[in-house]
Write an enzyme that holds these catalytic residues in place. Structure first.
Site, PDB file in Angstrom:
ATOM      1  CE  LYS A 137      -3.853  -2.423   2.269  1.00 37.75           C
ATOM      2  NZ  LYS A 137      -4.700  -2.499   3.494  1.00 37.75           N
ATOM      3  CE1 TYR A 179      -9.292  -3.249   0.445  1.00 35.29           C
ATOM      4  CE2 TYR A 179      -8.512  -1.258  -0.613  1.00 35.29           C
ATOM      5  CZ  TYR A 179      -8.275  -2.376   0.151  1.00 35.29           C
ATOM      6  OH  TYR A 179      -7.007  -2.631   0.625  1.00 35.29           O
ATOM      7  CG  ASN A 202      -3.498  -2.541   6.953  1.00 38.75           C
ATOM      8  OD1 ASN A 202      -3.405  -2.042   5.834  1.00 38.75           O
ATOM      9  ND2 ASN A 202      -4.511  -3.295   7.322  1.00 38.75           N
ATOM     10  CB  THR A 209      -7.260  -6.292   9.646  1.00 33.53           C
ATOM     11  OG1 THR A 209      -7.689  -7.424   8.880  1.00 33.53           O
ATOM     12  CG2 THR A 209      -7.613  -5.027   8.892  1.00 33.53           C
ATOM     13  CG  HIS A 262      -4.882  -6.324  -0.529  1.00 32.97           C
ATOM     14  ND1 HIS A 262      -6.098  -6.521   0.086  1.00 32.97           N
ATOM     15  CD2 HIS A 262      -4.904  -7.081  -1.658  1.00 32.97           C
ATOM     16  CE1 HIS A 262      -6.831  -7.359  -0.662  1.00 32.97           C
ATOM     17  NE2 HIS A 262      -6.131  -7.709  -1.725  1.00 32.97           N
ATOM     18  CD  GLU A 266      -8.413  -9.030  -4.200  1.00 34.09           C
ATOM     19  OE1 GLU A 266      -7.238  -9.307  -3.868  1.00 34.09           O
ATOM     20  OE2 GLU A 266      -9.346  -8.945  -3.379  1.00 34.09           O
ATOM     21  NE  ARG A 285      -6.529 -12.684   4.608  1.00 35.06           N
ATOM     22  CZ  ARG A 285      -7.263 -11.576   4.626  1.00 35.06           C
ATOM     23  NH1 ARG A 285      -7.061 -10.630   3.702  1.00 35.06           N
ATOM     24  NH2 ARG A 285      -8.188 -11.392   5.531  1.00 35.06           N
TER      25      ARG A 285
HETATM   26  P1  RTP Z   1      -6.663  -6.186   3.111  1.00 36.97           P
HETATM   27  O1  RTP Z   1      -7.924  -6.437   2.295  1.00 36.97           O
HETATM   28  O2  RTP Z   1      -6.069  -4.822   2.901  1.00 36.97           O
HETATM   29  O3  RTP Z   1      -5.663  -7.289   3.034  1.00 36.97           O
HETATM   30  O4  RTP Z   1      -7.129  -6.134   4.612  1.00 36.97           O
HETATM   31  P2  RTP Z   1      -7.976  -7.150   5.462  1.00 36.97           P
HETATM   32  O5  RTP Z   1      -8.618  -8.192   4.605  1.00 36.97           O
HETATM   33  O6  RTP Z   1      -7.076  -7.563   6.561  1.00 36.97           O
HETATM   34  O7  RTP Z   1      -9.093  -6.177   6.032  1.00 36.97           O
HETATM   35  P3  RTP Z   1     -10.547  -5.736   5.483  1.00 36.97           P
HETATM   36  O8  RTP Z   1     -11.505  -5.880   6.587  1.00 36.97           O
HETATM   37  O9  RTP Z   1     -10.860  -6.361   4.156  1.00 36.97           O
HETATM   38  O10 RTP Z   1     -10.290  -4.186   5.272  1.00 36.97           O
HETATM   39  C1  RTP Z   1      -9.586  -3.720   4.165  1.00 36.97           C
HETATM   40  C2  RTP Z   1      -8.685  -2.592   4.575  1.00 36.97           C
HETATM   41  O11 RTP Z   1      -9.472  -1.486   5.019  1.00 36.97           O
HETATM   42  C3  RTP Z   1      -8.779  -0.778   6.033  1.00 36.97           C
HETATM   43  N1  RTP Z   1      -9.599  -0.738   7.232  1.00 36.97           N
HETATM   44  N2  RTP Z   1      -9.747   0.350   7.953  1.00 36.97           N
HETATM   45  N3  RTP Z   1     -11.737   0.498  10.980  1.00 36.97           N
HETATM   46  C4  RTP Z   1     -10.976   0.961  10.011  1.00 36.97           C
HETATM   47  O12 RTP Z   1     -10.594   2.122   9.977  1.00 36.97           O
HETATM   48  C5  RTP Z   1     -10.546   0.029   8.973  1.00 36.97           C
HETATM   49  N4  RTP Z   1     -10.891  -1.246   8.899  1.00 36.97           N
HETATM   50  C6  RTP Z   1     -10.285  -1.725   7.794  1.00 36.97           C
HETATM   51  C7  RTP Z   1      -7.470  -1.494   6.264  1.00 36.97           C
HETATM   52  O13 RTP Z   1      -6.464  -0.872   5.455  1.00 36.97           O
HETATM   53  C8  RTP Z   1      -7.767  -2.894   5.756  1.00 36.97           C
HETATM   54  O14 RTP Z   1      -6.588  -3.567   5.403  1.00 36.97           O
END
Ligand code: RTP
Length: 155
Positions: free
Chosen positions: A16, A56, A119, A98, A122, A133, A92
């Site tokens: 990112k 997203y 973070n 996350t 991705h 993707e 993962r």
């Molecule tokens: P990624 O898709 O980036 O690998 O992340 P992930 O599956 O671990 O998390 P996901 O729930 O799909 O969320 C995607 C990205 O959104 C941002 N996020 N911000 N509460 C918040 O402010 C929040 N929650 C999620 C993070 O950048 C997350 O990786």
């Protein structure tokens, strides 16, 4: 024979904008290379708002969605396709939780980040999303199928 029945999957990994700005690109690529996965796509890329929103789209209803789109489009990202048996789940694990404060030490986020909103990386959450993707972020011809030369010193 058993090994040949194992499903080879693809995952989309992306450094990112914060990871690029902080100079963590090499470190992050290294972790997947050292684990033993095969890199099949790699580019530095400034993505549009439209592409970020499509990537997203499942999070469209979340309150943090606009902030997330601003973050992902704030600077260049590094797009990667990685291939291997079990690569989606393994990536993962290498990436970690996350929320970087919950991510275990030894994981990318556990070692290199502190904020959910910054973070650094991705990783696709299923083989289906891995394919989706990669098709979204790479054009035809940008993903490279190649066979590693059998190196005797690696046996
Ligand atoms: P990624 O898709 O980036 O690998 O992340 P992930 O599956 O671990 O998390 P996901 O729930 O799909 O969320 C995607 C990205 O959104 C941002 N996020 N911000 N509460 C918040 O402010 C929040 N929650 C999620 C993070 O950048 C997350 O990786």
């Amino acid at each position: 024979l058993i090994a040949s029945l194992e499903q080879v999957d693809q995952t989309y990994i992306m450094v990112k904008p914060d990871g690029v700005q902080r100079g963590l690109v090499g470190e992050i690529i290294s972790r997947f290379e050292k684990k033993g996965f095969k890199l099949t796509g790699l580019k530095l890329f400034q993505c549009s708002k439209e592409l970020a929103e499509e990537h997203y789209k499942d999070l469209k209803q979340k309150s943090f969605f606009p902030k997330l789109i601003d973050y992902i489009t704030s600077g260049p990202v590094v797009c990667m396709a990685w291939e291997g048996v079990g690569v989606v789940a393994s990536a993962r694990k290498l990436i970690g939780a996350t929320d970087p404060l919950q991510a275990e030490p030894g994981t990318i986020r556990g070692d290199l980040a502190v904020q959910t909103g910054r973070n650094v990386v991705h990783g696709s959450d299923s083989p289906e999303n891995g394919k989706r993707e990669i098709a979204l972020w790479f054009k035809e011809g940008e993903v490279c199928e190649w066979t590693p030369v059998q190196a005797p010193w690696l046996r």
